[in-house]
Write a protein that holds these residues in place. Structure first.
Motif, PDB file in Angstrom:
ATOM      1  N   MET A   1     -14.347   1.177 -12.090  1.00 56.05           N
ATOM      2  CA  MET A   1     -14.624   2.448 -11.272  1.00 56.05           C
ATOM      3  C   MET A   1     -13.172   2.667 -10.770  1.00 56.05           C
ATOM      4  N   SER A   2     -12.625   4.019 -10.926  1.00 57.08           N
ATOM      5  CA  SER A   2     -11.493   4.044 -10.232  1.00 57.08           C
ATOM      6  C   SER A   2     -11.405   5.081  -9.294  1.00 57.08           C
ATOM      7  N   GLU A   3     -10.527   5.209  -8.107  1.00 57.90           N
ATOM      8  CA  GLU A   3     -10.585   6.018  -7.007  1.00 57.90           C
ATOM      9  C   GLU A   3      -9.121   6.680  -6.807  1.00 57.90           C
ATOM     10  N   THR A   4      -9.095   7.552  -6.090  1.00 54.21           N
ATOM     11  CA  THR A   4      -7.748   8.209  -6.084  1.00 54.21           C
ATOM     12  C   THR A   4      -7.109   7.795  -4.603  1.00 54.21           C
ATOM     13  N   SER A   5      -6.047   7.615  -4.397  1.00 56.35           N
ATOM     14  CA  SER A   5      -5.308   7.319  -3.071  1.00 56.35           C
ATOM     15  C   SER A   5      -3.933   7.880  -3.006  1.00 56.35           C
ATOM     16  N   ASN A   6      -3.243   7.200  -2.213  1.00 55.33           N
ATOM     17  CA  ASN A   6      -1.931   7.870  -1.762  1.00 55.33           C
ATOM     18  C   ASN A   6      -0.881   6.652  -1.584  1.00 55.33           C
ATOM     19  N   SER A  83       0.317  10.534  -5.037  1.00 55.21           N
ATOM     20  CA  SER A  83      -0.891  10.142  -5.218  1.00 55.21           C
ATOM     21  C   SER A  83      -1.091   9.000  -6.268  1.00 55.21           C
ATOM     22  N   CYS A  84      -2.186   8.462  -6.424  1.00 53.44           N
ATOM     23  CA  CYS A  84      -2.136   7.419  -7.458  1.00 53.44           C
ATOM     24  C   CYS A  84      -3.611   7.084  -7.765  1.00 53.44           C
ATOM     25  N   THR A  85      -4.001   6.472  -8.637  1.00 49.18           N
ATOM     26  CA  THR A  85      -5.487   5.908  -9.159  1.00 49.18           C
ATOM     27  C   THR A  85      -5.412   4.637  -8.959  1.00 49.18           C
ATOM     28  N   ILE A  95      -5.037  -2.798  -9.477  1.00 46.55           N
ATOM     29  CA  ILE A  95      -4.187  -1.875 -10.513  1.00 46.55           C
ATOM     30  C   ILE A  95      -4.035  -0.712 -10.195  1.00 46.55           C
ATOM     31  N   ILE A  96      -2.716  -0.061 -10.198  1.00 48.42           N
ATOM     32  CA  ILE A  96      -2.424   1.104  -9.490  1.00 48.42           C
ATOM     33  C   ILE A  96      -1.839   1.869 -10.731  1.00 48.42           C
ATOM     34  N   GLU A  97      -1.881   3.415 -10.636  1.00 45.93           N
ATOM     35  CA  GLU A  97      -1.193   4.106 -11.539  1.00 45.93           C
ATOM     36  C   GLU A  97      -0.725   5.361 -10.895  1.00 45.93           C
ATOM     37  N   PRO A  98       0.587   4.927 -10.201  1.00 48.47           N
ATOM     38  CA  PRO A  98       1.075   5.949  -9.305  1.00 48.47           C
ATOM     39  C   PRO A  98       1.812   7.158 -10.037  1.00 48.47           C
ATOM     40  N   LEU A  99       1.693   8.442  -9.376  1.00 50.37           N
ATOM     41  CA  LEU A  99       2.400   9.629  -9.964  1.00 50.37           C
ATOM     42  C   LEU A  99       3.136   9.975  -9.142  1.00 50.37           C
ATOM     43  N   TYR A 107       0.756  -0.425 -12.882  1.00 48.83           N
ATOM     44  CA  TYR A 107       1.182  -1.652 -12.029  1.00 48.83           C
ATOM     45  C   TYR A 107       0.225  -2.359 -11.965  1.00 48.83           C
ATOM     46  N   LEU A 108       0.224  -3.847 -11.787  1.00 46.11           N
ATOM     47  CA  LEU A 108      -0.589  -4.768 -11.243  1.00 46.11           C
ATOM     48  C   LEU A 108      -0.100  -5.406  -9.904  1.00 46.11           C
ATOM     49  N   LEU A 109      -0.914  -5.329  -9.125  1.00 45.05           N
ATOM     50  CA  LEU A 109      -0.553  -6.227  -7.735  1.00 45.05           C
ATOM     51  C   LEU A 109      -1.548  -7.239  -7.815  1.00 45.05           C
ATOM     52  N   HIS A 110      -1.101  -8.564  -7.480  1.00 48.35           N
ATOM     53  CA  HIS A 110      -2.171  -9.638  -7.669  1.00 48.35           C
ATOM     54  C   HIS A 110      -1.304 -10.752  -6.787  1.00 48.35           C
ATOM     55  N   VAL A 111      -2.313 -11.736  -6.359  1.00 48.73           N
ATOM     56  CA  VAL A 111      -2.071 -12.706  -5.690  1.00 48.73           C
ATOM     57  C   VAL A 111      -2.004 -14.028  -6.610  1.00 48.73           C
ATOM     58  N   PRO A 112      -0.912 -14.518  -6.949  1.00 50.69           N
ATOM     59  CA  PRO A 112      -1.160 -15.660  -7.801  1.00 50.69           C
ATOM     60  C   PRO A 112      -1.456 -17.086  -7.010  1.00 50.69           C
ATOM     61  N   ASN A 113      -1.850 -18.281  -7.763  1.00 51.08           N
ATOM     62  CA  ASN A 113      -2.396 -19.390  -6.929  1.00 51.08           C
ATOM     63  C   ASN A 113      -1.458 -19.686  -6.020  1.00 51.08           C
ATOM     64  N   TRP A 114      -0.208 -19.761  -6.390  1.00 53.06           N
ATOM     65  CA  TRP A 114       0.811 -20.152  -5.412  1.00 53.06           C
ATOM     66  C   TRP A 114       0.957 -19.204  -4.229  1.00 53.06           C
ATOM     67  N   GLY A 115       0.654 -17.940  -4.177  1.00 55.48           N
ATOM     68  CA  GLY A 115       0.786 -17.017  -3.148  1.00 55.48           C
ATOM     69  C   GLY A 115      -0.420 -17.137  -2.008  1.00 55.48           C
ATOM     70  N   ARG A 116      -1.352 -17.933  -2.412  1.00 58.53           N
ATOM     71  CA  ARG A 116      -2.505 -17.945  -1.602  1.00 58.53           C
ATOM     72  C   ARG A 116      -2.510 -18.882  -0.278  1.00 58.53           C
ATOM     73  N   SER A 117      -1.770 -19.848  -0.396  1.00 58.52           N
ATOM     74  CA  SER A 117      -1.672 -20.766   0.599  1.00 58.52           C
ATOM     75  C   SER A 117      -0.345 -20.672   1.719  1.00 58.52           C
ATOM     76  N   THR A 118       0.178 -19.547   1.519  1.00 57.50           N
ATOM     77  CA  THR A 118       1.592 -19.170   2.402  1.00 57.50           C
ATOM     78  C   THR A 118       0.948 -18.631   3.748  1.00 57.50           C
ATOM     79  N   LYS A 119       1.922 -18.471   4.757  1.00 62.60           N
ATOM     80  CA  LYS A 119       1.512 -17.937   6.124  1.00 62.60           C
ATOM     81  C   LYS A 119       1.280 -16.748   5.790  1.00 62.60           C
ATOM     82  N   LYS A 120       2.168 -15.947   5.192  1.00 64.00           N
ATOM     83  CA  LYS A 120       1.969 -14.296   4.725  1.00 64.00           C
ATOM     84  C   LYS A 120       1.584 -14.179   3.330  1.00 64.00           C
ATOM     85  N   ARG A 121       0.474 -13.941   2.769  1.00 62.79           N
ATOM     86  CA  ARG A 121       0.200 -13.979   1.448  1.00 62.79           C
ATOM     87  C   ARG A 121       1.214 -13.262   0.381  1.00 62.79           C
TER      88      ARG A 121
END
Length: 129
Positions: A1-6, A83-85, A95-99, A107-121
């Motif tokens: 399911m997709s949503e529109t955002s900014n 805007s973006c989807t 997953i973002i599709e910016p316009l 684009y894919l934004l994700h937290v890899p395993n090595w990024g989950r245990s840091t002070k700031k993700r």
């Protein structure tokens, strides 16, 4: 399911120049510091540091000239907005599709395993199309 955002992107001129990426997700504003620029080619992963905001809106941030974050105080320069989807909106994967004028594609934004245990993700942002 997709949503529109900014989204909004500032170029932040500090002693450690970087991009500030703001994205409305599920009614709240998420923010990342991207120190090495935005990915231009597919499969090029760039680190994005999660940055917590204090109840700001994109409209408030758009007009802000000076800003302080964990990379320092400095002038913000408008880079792009639009805007973006959002195709996938999960706690560790977006997953973002910016316009935007400059920021467009998929684009894919994700937290890899090595990024989950840091002070700031630590996330990665990758152009996937």
């Amino acid at each position: 399911m997709s949503e529109t955002s900014n989204f909004l992107i500032h170029k932040h001129v500090t002693p450690h120049p970087h991009y500030d990426f703001y994205l409305e997700v599920g009614g709240e504003l998420k923010s990342w510091i991207i120190p090495n620029g935005l990915p231009e080619k597919t499969k090029n992963q760039i680190v994005a540091v999660e940055n917590n905001l204090l109840n700001k809106s994109i409209e408030e941030l758009e007009s802000q000239v000076m800003f302080e974050d964990s990379y320092g105080v400095g002038k913000t320069e408008f880079w792009d907005k639009g805007s973006c989807t959002l195709e996938t909106n999960k706690d560790i994967k977006i997953i973002i599709e910016p316009l935007g004028n400059k920021f467009n594609g998929k684009y894919l934004l994700h937290v890899p395993n090595w990024g989950r245990s840091t002070k700031k993700r630590l996330w990665t942002i990758e152009k996937i199309r």
